[in-house]
Design a protein around this motif. Structure first.
Motif, mmCIF file in Angstrom:
data_model
loop_
_atom_site.group_PDB
_atom_site.id
_atom_site.type_symbol
_atom_site.label_atom_id
_atom_site.label_comp_id
_atom_site.label_asym_id
_atom_site.label_seq_id
_atom_site.Cartn_x
_atom_site.Cartn_y
_atom_site.Cartn_z
ATOM 1 N N LEU A 162 0.734 -1.258 0.108
ATOM 2 C CA LEU A 162 0.009 -0.008 0.054
ATOM 3 C C LEU A 162 0.825 1.386 -0.049
ATOM 4 C CD1 LEU A 162 -2.788 -0.859 2.631
ATOM 5 C CD2 LEU A 162 -3.039 -1.325 0.127
ATOM 6 N N SER A 164 1.797 4.187 1.730
ATOM 7 C CA SER A 164 1.585 4.450 3.016
ATOM 8 C C SER A 164 2.825 5.077 3.375
ATOM 9 C CB SER A 164 1.230 3.556 3.977
ATOM 10 O OG SER A 164 2.275 2.501 3.982
ATOM 11 N N LEU A 171 -1.506 -5.541 2.179
ATOM 12 C CA LEU A 171 -2.599 -6.246 2.230
ATOM 13 C C LEU A 171 -2.392 -7.904 1.884
ATOM 14 C CD1 LEU A 171 -5.449 -4.190 0.672
ATOM 15 C CD2 LEU A 171 -5.131 -4.592 3.306
ATOM 16 N N ARG A 184 -4.897 -7.022 6.686
ATOM 17 C CA ARG A 184 -4.607 -5.684 6.669
ATOM 18 C C ARG A 184 -3.562 -5.520 7.764
ATOM 19 N NH1 ARG A 184 -8.552 -2.916 3.672
ATOM 20 N NH2 ARG A 184 -10.329 -3.660 3.445
ATOM 21 N N ASP A 187 -4.375 -2.868 10.625
ATOM 22 C CA ASP A 187 -5.486 -3.091 11.573
ATOM 23 C C ASP A 187 -4.767 -4.508 12.308
ATOM 24 O OD1 ASP A 187 -7.261 -1.310 10.768
ATOM 25 O OD2 ASP A 187 -7.959 -2.512 9.283
ATOM 26 N N LYS A 209 -5.814 -4.618 -7.442
ATOM 27 C CA LYS A 209 -7.040 -5.512 -7.019
ATOM 28 C C LYS A 209 -6.518 -6.810 -6.836
ATOM 29 C CE LYS A 209 -10.716 -2.543 -9.346
ATOM 30 N NZ LYS A 209 -9.609 -1.233 -9.562
ATOM 31 N N GLU A 225 -12.338 -6.012 -4.602
ATOM 32 C CA GLU A 225 -11.861 -4.570 -4.325
ATOM 33 C C GLU A 225 -11.308 -4.773 -2.867
ATOM 34 O OE1 GLU A 225 -11.945 -1.863 -6.216
ATOM 35 O OE2 GLU A 225 -12.796 -2.559 -7.853
ATOM 36 N N PRO A 226 -9.868 -4.285 -2.870
ATOM 37 C CA PRO A 226 -9.494 -4.194 -1.246
ATOM 38 C C PRO A 226 -10.164 -3.506 -0.405
ATOM 39 C CG PRO A 226 -7.705 -3.890 -2.934
ATOM 40 C CD PRO A 226 -9.258 -3.626 -3.870
ATOM 41 N N SER A 227 -10.664 -2.441 -0.655
ATOM 42 C CA SER A 227 -11.213 -1.373 0.142
ATOM 43 C C SER A 227 -12.432 -1.728 0.823
ATOM 44 C CB SER A 227 -11.332 0.173 -0.242
ATOM 45 O OG SER A 227 -12.037 0.198 -1.539
ATOM 46 N N SER A 228 -13.370 -2.236 0.098
ATOM 47 C CA SER A 228 -14.734 -2.332 0.356
ATOM 48 C C SER A 228 -15.122 -4.008 0.295
ATOM 49 C CB SER A 228 -15.689 -1.983 -0.662
ATOM 50 O OG SER A 228 -15.413 -2.359 -1.913
#
Length: 319
Positions: A162, A164, A171, A184, A187, A209, A225-228
């Motif tokens: 990612l 960052s 991920l 993640r 998290d 993706k 989709e990684p975010s959703s």
């Protein structure tokens, strides 16, 4: 005559930063004591294999035997060397044991290791880095034939770095005993991915993706989709039951779907088998387009590692 052992440390570090393989670092550190002390060994620098401890998947009883699993980054090389009969080549994955010894693995097989005691002169060999792949190792309590035991697993994962601060967030999507799960790093938790697929054959990351092909043998590929964690399906390429194996291969800015066709199942698969190749068309609605020629590319299909490379960059290969 200049004393090369007296080169300043900052210059040695700049030279070290230009190396592309761990073998070059080994050669560099072998020059003299001062060079060896200025540059850390490969396992601590670019690393033959980077191990990261991740928390165990969930609190299910079958995972209670451990608190962590291990994410491994394994580098793959093509070694070209001379023999009494001429030039030969070897495709290897590099790993490191707990004792610090380096081991050669076959990336085309799940468990086979090259025999110990075989020596290779890396000074006279051409060493070409081909990339890397990730695996996750964990233990679980399983019951088979009324016997309960602790078993070890090693599975391919899809790794997505990612953007960052510090570039350390990532991920991971992994298949864990029938479940597809995402980790993640920010998290530090695993999340189960709910979808229309239960088991997968292959998975990769492509342009931010995750792509997963299931075990149906009909070209069922799902995009995550990684975010959703939203899942969409790309229209399948065949309704045939003849496909024996399917792989996803990233080739530059293209994603390829490879089908190995074996009429009648896996019996004598290497005596009568052929391949079909498709390229993902991303404009508009995603779809697979048949490809009839790899042109100048060479493709490697391993047990849990696939690669498509330009033949021009691999001596002795023809596209």
């Amino acid at each position: 005559m200049a004393d090369w052992s007296l080169l300043p440390k900052d210059l040695l570090e700049r030279i070290n930063s230009r190396f592309e393989t761990c073998f070059e670092i080994v050669h560099f550190r072998s020059v003299c004591t001062s060079w060896r002390s200025a540059v850390p060994p490969p396992s601590n620098g670019c690393g033959l294999e980077t191990n990261s401890l991740l928390p165990v998947f969930n609190h299910a009883p079958r995972f209670e035997c451990d608190t962590h699993c291990v994410l491994k980054k394994i580098q793959v090389f093509l070694l070209i060397f001379q023999t009494p009969f001429g030039a030969d080549s070897l495709l290897v994955g590099m790993t490191e044991s707990k004792s610090g010894k380096q081991k050669l693995l076959s990336p085309l097989d799940n468990s086979w290791r090259y025999k110990y005691g075989v020596t290779l002169n890396t000074l006279s060999s051409q060493i070409i880095p081909l990339g890397h792949h990730y695996k996750i190792k964990f233990h679980a309590i399983t019951t088979r034939r009324y016997r309960t035991r602790r078993e070890s697993y090693s599975k391919k994962v899809a790794f997505l770095p990612l953007d960052s601060e510090g570039g350390r967030e990532f991920l991971v999507v992994a298949g864990v005993l029938g479940d597809l799960m995402m980790y993640r790093s920010c998290d530090k938790i695993w999340t189960k991915i709910e979808g229309r697929f239960q088991m997968y054959r292959d998975l990769v990351t492509f342009k931010g993706k995750f792509y997963v092909v299931d075990l149906s043998g009909r070209g069922h590929v799902f995009v995550i989709e990684p975010s959703s964690l939203e899942i969409t399906e790309i229209h399948s390429v065949t309704n045939s039951h003849e496909t024996y194996d399917e792989r996803l291969v990233v080739s530059g800015d293209e994603l390829l779907l490879v089908q190995r066709i074996t009429p009648g199942g896996s019996c004598q698969e290497y005596m009568r088998t052929w391949f079909r190749l498709f390229k993902l068309e991303e404009e508009g609605q995603r779809k697979w387009v048949c490809v009839n020629d790899l042109e100048d590319r060479v493709m490697f299909l391993g047990y849990d590692w696939n690669l498509c490379y330009s033949a021009k960059e691999l001596p002795g290969m023809k596209g």
